[in-house]
Write an enzyme that holds these catalytic residues in place. Structure first.
Site, mmCIF file in Angstrom:
data_model
loop_
_atom_site.group_PDB
_atom_site.id
_atom_site.type_symbol
_atom_site.label_atom_id
_atom_site.label_comp_id
_atom_site.label_asym_id
_atom_site.label_seq_id
_atom_site.Cartn_x
_atom_site.Cartn_y
_atom_site.Cartn_z
ATOM 1 N N ARG A 51 0.433 -1.253 0.026
ATOM 2 C CA ARG A 51 0.030 0.071 0.116
ATOM 3 C C ARG A 51 0.765 1.275 0.088
ATOM 4 O O ARG A 51 0.479 2.215 -0.634
ATOM 5 C CB ARG A 51 -0.777 -0.240 1.286
ATOM 6 C CG ARG A 51 -2.337 -0.522 0.869
ATOM 7 C CD ARG A 51 -3.221 -0.357 1.973
ATOM 8 N NE ARG A 51 -2.785 -0.680 3.222
ATOM 9 C CZ ARG A 51 -3.424 -0.732 4.111
ATOM 10 N NH1 ARG A 51 -4.755 -0.407 4.349
ATOM 11 N NH2 ARG A 51 -2.798 -0.874 5.619
ATOM 12 N N LYS A 148 0.612 -18.797 6.330
ATOM 13 C CA LYS A 148 -0.141 -19.126 7.637
ATOM 14 C C LYS A 148 -0.543 -17.603 8.244
ATOM 15 O O LYS A 148 -0.102 -16.765 8.152
ATOM 16 C CB LYS A 148 0.482 -20.044 8.486
ATOM 17 C CG LYS A 148 1.406 -19.300 9.556
ATOM 18 C CD LYS A 148 2.039 -20.113 10.523
ATOM 19 C CE LYS A 148 2.334 -19.519 11.757
ATOM 20 N NZ LYS A 148 2.861 -20.340 12.816
ATOM 21 N N GLU A 216 10.309 -22.781 21.961
ATOM 22 C CA GLU A 216 10.794 -21.517 21.774
ATOM 23 C C GLU A 216 11.110 -20.719 23.111
ATOM 24 O O GLU A 216 10.419 -20.983 24.163
ATOM 25 C CB GLU A 216 9.744 -20.746 21.016
ATOM 26 C CG GLU A 216 9.373 -21.335 19.468
ATOM 27 C CD GLU A 216 8.184 -20.680 18.743
ATOM 28 O OE1 GLU A 216 8.570 -19.986 17.762
ATOM 29 O OE2 GLU A 216 6.934 -20.758 19.414
ATOM 30 N N HIS A 240 2.297 -26.868 11.816
ATOM 31 C CA HIS A 240 3.797 -27.391 11.832
ATOM 32 C C HIS A 240 3.852 -28.873 12.382
ATOM 33 O O HIS A 240 4.667 -29.567 11.896
ATOM 34 C CB HIS A 240 4.650 -26.526 12.600
ATOM 35 C CG HIS A 240 4.510 -24.772 12.121
ATOM 36 N ND1 HIS A 240 4.486 -24.704 10.695
ATOM 37 C CD2 HIS A 240 4.557 -23.788 12.655
ATOM 38 C CE1 HIS A 240 4.556 -23.495 10.780
ATOM 39 N NE2 HIS A 240 4.381 -22.751 11.723
ATOM 40 N N LYS A 332 6.069 -21.095 24.263
ATOM 41 C CA LYS A 332 6.598 -20.104 23.993
ATOM 42 C C LYS A 332 7.288 -19.950 25.542
ATOM 43 O O LYS A 332 6.794 -20.484 26.514
ATOM 44 C CB LYS A 332 5.835 -18.971 23.857
ATOM 45 C CG LYS A 332 5.088 -19.099 22.428
ATOM 46 C CD LYS A 332 5.183 -17.844 21.839
ATOM 47 C CE LYS A 332 4.667 -17.966 20.136
ATOM 48 N NZ LYS A 332 5.276 -18.590 19.343
#
Ligand code: NAD
Length: 485
Positions: A51, A148, A216, A240, A332
């Site tokens: 944009r 995704k 993670e 995944h 996480k």
């Protein structure tokens, strides 16, 4: 041994969302690396479309900064970067408006591969597909790449598939799951299907269980509002981890061909049993001193029930896998960044040795990050003059020495997958029916906890996850592998 580079055909690749975060961190630096390696030739061209009302020069400056920031200094050189930038164009375009489309059309060359990367919010996929056709920019040979999340449940995934199908055939649609682009994930297929050694043992009779871990260390700050509507199940497991599970569990395809491979993956997903609530542990990280803030701080909703961690036990009801559990976990803010698949074989039926120390199982460990590679844990005799003592050692199957110092030249997942798009090879991309089948498995699980109003168990930031996840394995007489780099 330098990896062999086969140049791809001339192409025009349009990146919608070319000024976005994904383009900056992955797509543009990845393309530079393929250009530098000689895989993208001088006949390749990249057209940023977004944009922002940028000039071509300012978009090139953006690309330069992206490459400089996300390519290690040792892996780039000024001459090739300057040359790469000559292949960059830019068009300001609004997916929802008519401005910019005639300019884009005028830029596109005849007789080259046309690919369109939809690196924008999925809500814009329909607008882009429609305008690409309305302006006669895409044709029956063009390819589109979509990112995704592909839906947030079966209904929304079906709707997205339907929108794309109005303008593109399935063979034109490349749904990215970057886990499939990883070197070791493909090596898993090579090890399974190019050797006689493993496949005869690759079944419930000889495999005790499989663990898939994607741990993670990052938190959700910066994307808390988005993540809070998603959670680990939608963000990681449905796509995944599911893809990894499929590659381990699938039957040998008759050929390494996109539909043959994807047919076999689909059969695995369809054979998955519903997951019982007691076989799922959901967690949410809490503040832990210096290790970090709580999930709720980042999500901006102190009452959030979204999981930042999930562990579950899956069963595949078919001849090959009946009785072998697949334990999946991802989270996480865990203690280390580490993704691996571990396939634990059963112990030999009878031990002829008196030495009872240590583990006796063979374990095939496929490391996805960091340090992609494979190890096979085998029992050997402890060296030395002592008695017949056994020890477990890793047999390094990553062939690092063969690939040697050129390991750095192996393309990363995004680089490989984008080149596959240009080559027209869909093997490492998800087919629409696969995505829908994965949602059909995930939906009742998610609906279950939403209906019950389950709260995730809190775990300390920087830990290995919630206590109950340990119990999930303990009660089966098994244990998770340590999460460590
Ligand atoms: P972003 O918000 O950083 O960038 C969005 C891009 O889309 C910008 O270039 C913007 O100009 C463009 N855009 C927005 N509205 C537009 C419109 N109406 N017309 C034309 N262009 C428009 O987003 P991002 O992080 O780059 O993510 C892009 C897509 O990739 C999303 O679907 C995201 O879910 C997915 N994704 C991102 C990551 C990541 O690491 N960033 C990882 C996986 C998937």
């Amino acid at each position: 041994m330098a990896p062999r580079v086969i140049p791809v055909d001339p192409f025009d690749l349009v990146i919608f969302g070319g000024t976005g975060d994904l383009a900056r961190r992955k797509i543009l630096p990845g393309l530079y690396r393929r250009f530098q390696a000689g895989q993208m030739t001088d006949a390749g061209r990249i057209i940023g479309a977004a944009r922002a009302d940028l000039t071509e020069e300012s978009f090139r400056a953006f690309v330069r900064e992206a490459v400089e920031e996300f390519t290690p200094a040792a892996r780039r050189d000024e001459a090739s970067l300057a040359e790469f930038l000559k292949h960059i164009r830019y068009v300001a375009i609004d997916a929802k408006g008519e401005g910019g489309w005639p300019q884009l059309k005028a830029l596109m060359r005849a007789d080259v591969v046309r690919a369109f990367y939809f690196s924008v919010a999925p809500a814009l996929f329909g607008d882009l597909a429609e305008r690409l056709h309305a302006h006669a920019i895409a044709d029956a040979q063009s390819r589109i790449v979509v990112e995704k999340p592909f839906g947030r449940d079966l209904e929304t995934a079906r709707a997205l598939n339907a929108v794309l199908a109005q303008h593109f055939d399935e063979h034109q649609i490349y749904r990215i799951d970057h886990y499939l682009g990883k070197e070791t994930v493909q090596n898993l297929m090579a090890v399974r299907f190019a050797n006689i050694l493993f496949e005869p043992l690759w079944k419930a009779e000889y495999i005790d269980h499989v663990q898939i871990t994607v741990a993670e260390t990052v938190d959700v700050s910066g994307r808390g509002a988005y993540y809070d509507k998603s959670g680990a199940m939608r963000d990681m497991v449905q796509n995944h981890l599911m893809q990894l599970l499929c590659l381990i569990a699938m039957e040998p395809p008759y050929h390494f061909d996109p539909d043959a491979v994807r047919d076999e993956k689909l059969k695995v997903i369809r054979a998955l049993d519903p997951v019982a609530p007691e076989d799922i542990v959901r967690g949410q990280y809490r503040a832990n001193g210096k290790a970090g803030d709580s999930y709720a701080d980042h999500a901006e909703n102190p009452e959030s029930r979204t999981e930042s961690y999930i562990a579950l036990k899956a069963h595949i009801s078919n001849w090959r896998w009946k009785g072998t559990p697949f334990y999946l976990r991802t989270g996480k803010k865990l203690r280390a960044r580490s993704s691996e698949i571990a396939i634990t074989f059963k112990e030999p039926p009878h031990s002829i040795f008196d030495d009872e120390r240590g583990w006796r199982e063979n374990v095939l460990v496929i490391r996805l990050q960091p340090n992609e590679g494979m190890n096979l844990m085998v029992m050997i005799k402890e060296p030395g003059p002592g008695g017949m003592r056994l020890m477990q050692v890793p047999l390094d199957m990553s062939f690092a020495e063969t690939v040697g110092a050129d390991l750095d030249d192996v393309p990363d997942a995004y680089e490989r997958l984008i080149m596959d798009v240009i080559r027209g090879n869909q093997t490492l991309f998800m087919r629409g029916d696969e995505v829908e089948a994965a949602w059909a498995w995930a939906d009742p699980i998610i609906q279950g906890w939403e209906t019950r109003g389950d709260r995730p168990q809190l775990y300390d930031a920087g830990s290995s996850g919630p206590e109950d996840a340990l119990m999930l394995m303990h009660r089966d007489g098994r244990r998770w592998r340590d999460i460590r780099e």
